[in-house]
Motif scaffolding. Structure first.
Motif, PDB file in Angstrom:
ATOM      1  N   LYS A  83       0.851  -1.079   0.111  1.00 40.60           N
ATOM      2  CA  LYS A  83       0.022   0.082   0.064  1.00 40.60           C
ATOM      3  C   LYS A  83       0.879   1.099   0.030  1.00 40.60           C
ATOM      4  CE  LYS A  83      -3.792  -2.082   2.298  1.00 40.60           C
ATOM      5  NZ  LYS A  83      -4.383  -2.388   3.455  1.00 40.60           N
ATOM      6  N   LEU A  84       1.822   1.343   0.985  1.00 44.06           N
ATOM      7  CA  LEU A  84       2.818   2.339   0.738  1.00 44.06           C
ATOM      8  C   LEU A  84       3.530   2.534  -0.456  1.00 44.06           C
ATOM      9  CD1 LEU A  84       4.724   1.784   4.245  1.00 44.06           C
ATOM     10  CD2 LEU A  84       3.461   4.057   3.522  1.00 44.06           C
ATOM     11  N   ALA A  85       3.660   1.862  -1.494  1.00 42.00           N
ATOM     12  CA  ALA A  85       4.071   2.077  -2.662  1.00 42.00           C
ATOM     13  C   ALA A  85       2.972   2.961  -3.749  1.00 42.00           C
ATOM     14  CB  ALA A  85       4.023   0.747  -3.582  1.00 42.00           C
ATOM     15  N   THR A  86       1.801   3.172  -3.088  1.00 42.47           N
ATOM     16  CA  THR A  86       0.855   4.141  -4.109  1.00 42.47           C
ATOM     17  C   THR A  86       0.939   5.359  -3.457  1.00 42.47           C
ATOM     18  OG1 THR A  86      -0.944   3.281  -2.684  1.00 42.47           O
ATOM     19  CG2 THR A  86      -0.446   2.270  -4.593  1.00 42.47           C
ATOM     20  N   PHE A  87       1.527   5.595  -2.139  1.00 43.88           N
ATOM     21  CA  PHE A  87       1.662   6.950  -1.516  1.00 43.88           C
ATOM     22  C   PHE A  87       3.218   7.493  -1.654  1.00 43.88           C
ATOM     23  CE2 PHE A  87      -1.682   4.968   0.623  1.00 43.88           C
ATOM     24  CZ  PHE A  87      -2.653   6.179   0.658  1.00 43.88           C
ATOM     25  N   GLU A  88       3.163   9.042  -1.684  1.00 39.62           N
ATOM     26  CA  GLU A  88       4.531   9.352  -1.862  1.00 39.62           C
ATOM     27  C   GLU A  88       5.101   9.877  -0.636  1.00 39.62           C
ATOM     28  OE1 GLU A  88       4.102  12.813  -4.289  1.00 39.62           O
ATOM     29  OE2 GLU A  88       2.799  11.618  -6.009  1.00 39.62           O
ATOM     30  N   VAL A  89       5.534   8.614   0.173  1.00 47.13           N
ATOM     31  CA  VAL A  89       6.340   8.875   1.257  1.00 47.13           C
ATOM     32  C   VAL A  89       7.413   7.675   1.266  1.00 47.13           C
ATOM     33  CG1 VAL A  89       4.318   9.361   2.400  1.00 47.13           C
ATOM     34  CG2 VAL A  89       4.844   7.071   2.476  1.00 47.13           C
ATOM     35  N   GLU A  90       8.518   8.146   1.935  1.00 49.90           N
ATOM     36  CA  GLU A  90       9.665   7.256   1.974  1.00 49.90           C
ATOM     37  C   GLU A  90       9.415   6.136   2.864  1.00 49.90           C
ATOM     38  OE1 GLU A  90      14.160   7.336   3.859  1.00 49.90           O
ATOM     39  OE2 GLU A  90      13.199   9.274   3.421  1.00 49.90           O
ATOM     40  N   HIS A  91       9.851   4.627   2.266  1.00 49.09           N
ATOM     41  CA  HIS A  91       9.519   3.627   3.199  1.00 49.09           C
ATOM     42  C   HIS A  91      10.509   2.581   2.924  1.00 49.09           C
ATOM     43  CE1 HIS A  91       7.421   3.033  -0.479  1.00 49.09           C
ATOM     44  NE2 HIS A  91       7.210   1.665  -0.186  1.00 49.09           N
ATOM     45  N   PHE A  92      10.729   1.699   3.786  1.00 48.32           N
ATOM     46  CA  PHE A  92      12.053   0.727   3.633  1.00 48.32           C
ATOM     47  C   PHE A  92      11.666  -0.432   4.734  1.00 48.32           C
ATOM     48  CE2 PHE A  92      14.058   3.635   6.467  1.00 48.32           C
ATOM     49  CZ  PHE A  92      14.558   2.864   7.291  1.00 48.32           C
ATOM     50  N   MET A  93      12.154  -1.696   4.006  1.00 49.52           N
ATOM     51  CA  MET A  93      12.210  -2.815   5.249  1.00 49.52           C
ATOM     52  C   MET A  93      13.359  -2.884   5.836  1.00 49.52           C
ATOM     53  SD  MET A  93       9.053  -4.168   4.698  1.00 49.52           S
ATOM     54  CE  MET A  93       9.155  -5.823   5.189  1.00 49.52           C
ATOM     55  N   ALA A  94      13.612  -3.373   6.940  1.00 47.29           N
ATOM     56  CA  ALA A  94      14.596  -3.707   7.833  1.00 47.29           C
ATOM     57  C   ALA A  94      14.514  -4.890   8.636  1.00 47.29           C
ATOM     58  CB  ALA A  94      14.847  -2.353   8.636  1.00 47.29           C
ATOM     59  N   TYR A 101       9.617   0.597   8.014  1.00 45.58           N
ATOM     60  CA  TYR A 101       9.686   1.900   8.405  1.00 45.58           C
ATOM     61  C   TYR A 101       9.220   2.871   7.388  1.00 45.58           C
ATOM     62  CZ  TYR A 101      12.634   0.875  12.156  1.00 45.58           C
ATOM     63  OH  TYR A 101      13.255   0.042  13.337  1.00 45.58           O
ATOM     64  N   PHE A 102       8.216   3.712   7.726  1.00 52.20           N
ATOM     65  CA  PHE A 102       7.860   4.958   6.668  1.00 52.20           C
ATOM     66  C   PHE A 102       7.745   6.179   7.423  1.00 52.20           C
ATOM     67  CE2 PHE A 102       3.556   3.521   8.227  1.00 52.20           C
ATOM     68  CZ  PHE A 102       3.126   4.749   8.345  1.00 52.20           C
ATOM     69  N   THR A 103       8.123   7.226   6.586  1.00 54.86           N
ATOM     70  CA  THR A 103       7.905   8.686   7.098  1.00 54.86           C
ATOM     71  C   THR A 103       6.532   9.031   6.524  1.00 54.86           C
ATOM     72  OG1 THR A 103      10.396   8.660   6.950  1.00 54.86           O
ATOM     73  CG2 THR A 103       9.167  11.162   7.082  1.00 54.86           C
ATOM     74  N   ASP A 104       5.896   9.876   7.229  1.00 56.44           N
ATOM     75  CA  ASP A 104       4.864  10.707   6.685  1.00 56.44           C
ATOM     76  C   ASP A 104       5.203  12.124   6.204  1.00 56.44           C
ATOM     77  OD1 ASP A 104       5.338  12.797   8.768  1.00 56.44           O
ATOM     78  OD2 ASP A 104       3.467  12.315   9.762  1.00 56.44           O
ATOM     79  N   TYR A 105       4.205  12.892   5.416  1.00 53.40           N
ATOM     80  CA  TYR A 105       4.709  13.713   4.750  1.00 53.40           C
ATOM     81  C   TYR A 105       5.184  14.921   5.579  1.00 53.40           C
ATOM     82  CZ  TYR A 105       1.129  11.743   2.030  1.00 53.40           C
ATOM     83  OH  TYR A 105       0.521  10.631   1.102  1.00 53.40           O
ATOM     84  N   ASP A 106       5.426  14.885   7.055  1.00 47.51           N
ATOM     85  CA  ASP A 106       6.071  16.008   7.857  1.00 47.51           C
ATOM     86  C   ASP A 106       7.228  15.256   8.632  1.00 47.51           C
ATOM     87  OD1 ASP A 106       3.827  18.299   7.533  1.00 47.51           O
ATOM     88  OD2 ASP A 106       2.958  16.621   7.583  1.00 47.51           O
ATOM     89  N   ASN A 107       7.957  14.435   8.173  1.00 48.40           N
ATOM     90  CA  ASN A 107       9.257  13.882   8.912  1.00 48.40           C
ATOM     91  C   ASN A 107       8.717  13.037  10.060  1.00 48.40           C
ATOM     92  OD1 ASN A 107      11.232  14.760   7.383  1.00 48.40           O
ATOM     93  ND2 ASN A 107      10.774  16.979   7.976  1.00 48.40           N
ATOM     94  N   HIS A 108       7.606  12.790  10.651  1.00 50.28           N
ATOM     95  CA  HIS A 108       7.048  11.767  11.673  1.00 50.28           C
ATOM     96  C   HIS A 108       7.660  10.505  10.971  1.00 50.28           C
ATOM     97  CE1 HIS A 108       4.419  15.270  12.293  1.00 50.28           C
ATOM     98  NE2 HIS A 108       4.960  15.071  13.649  1.00 50.28           N
ATOM     99  N   VAL A 109       8.405   9.499  11.930  1.00 47.16           N
ATOM    100  CA  VAL A 109       8.606   8.198  11.483  1.00 47.16           C
ATOM    101  C   VAL A 109       7.757   7.126  12.182  1.00 47.16           C
ATOM    102  CG1 VAL A 109      10.516   6.337  11.219  1.00 47.16           C
ATOM    103  CG2 VAL A 109      10.688   9.095  10.946  1.00 47.16           C
ATOM    104  N   PHE A 110       7.433   6.029  11.368  1.00 50.43           N
ATOM    105  CA  PHE A 110       6.510   5.042  11.952  1.00 50.43           C
ATOM    106  C   PHE A 110       7.351   3.648  11.515  1.00 50.43           C
ATOM    107  CE2 PHE A 110       3.770   8.442  11.180  1.00 50.43           C
ATOM    108  CZ  PHE A 110       2.886   8.564  12.446  1.00 50.43           C
ATOM    109  N   GLU A 111       7.182   2.593  12.617  1.00 51.78           N
ATOM    110  CA  GLU A 111       7.547   1.444  12.303  1.00 51.78           C
ATOM    111  C   GLU A 111       6.480   0.380  12.418  1.00 51.78           C
ATOM    112  OE1 GLU A 111      10.453  -1.875  14.586  1.00 51.78           O
ATOM    113  OE2 GLU A 111      10.482   0.424  15.204  1.00 51.78           O
ATOM    114  N   LEU A 112       6.431  -0.507  11.636  1.00 50.51           N
ATOM    115  CA  LEU A 112       5.518  -1.400  11.726  1.00 50.51           C
ATOM    116  C   LEU A 112       6.486  -2.950  11.827  1.00 50.51           C
ATOM    117  CD1 LEU A 112       3.169  -0.835   8.665  1.00 50.51           C
ATOM    118  CD2 LEU A 112       2.847  -0.167  11.295  1.00 50.51           C
TER     119      LEU A 112
END
Length: 128
Positions: A83-94, A101-112
């Motif tokens: 789903k993140l691939a359809t949004f314009e936000v940085e994300h990566f697996m670790a 991990y993904f970053t919202d439009y305002d530099n807040h970072v979230f981890e799943l």
């Protein structure tokens, strides 16, 4: 003493856009267009059992390592990555593809996190 988080407030440029990201990727329940007493735009989004208050303003100027993590299953992790691939936000697996991990439009970072729950990972350090 409190036993749970009441809500988390984040300052974002566009509360509705950030709520759309949370709904689209995480399946958040969204209550939009709820201005505060001063008339400032804010939106509420609930996921992981936690309400997020998204208030309009300038978010953090850069990322600093702070992040909010949610425990998910491996299947949910893969679905969110797609789903993140359809949004314009940085994300990566670790961590050998057990964390997203993904970053919202305002530099807040979230981890799943699909690895071990924190209670399990820290069990040797917790006191009875």
């Amino acid at each position: 003493m409190s036993t749970s988080i009441g809500h988390i407030a984040l300052i974002v440029r566009d509360p509705a856009r950030t709520a759309e990201l949370f709904a689209g990727v995480l399946g958040a329940q969204v209550v939009a267009d709820c201005p505060d007493d001063g008339g400032h735009p804010q939106t509420f989004a609930k996921f992981g059992g936690v309400w997020f208050l998204l208030r309009q303003g300038e978010g953090p100027p850069c990322r600093n390592g702070d992040h909010i993590a949610f425990e998910v299953s491996r299947g949910q992790l893969r679905d969110c990555a797609d789903k993140l691939a359809t949004f314009e936000v940085e994300h990566f697996m670790a961590r050998e593809d057990t964390a997203l991990y993904f970053t919202d439009y305002d530099n807040h970072v979230f981890e799943l996190d699909a690895g071990s729950p924190m209670d399990e990972a820290l069990s040797g350090f917790l006191r009875a």
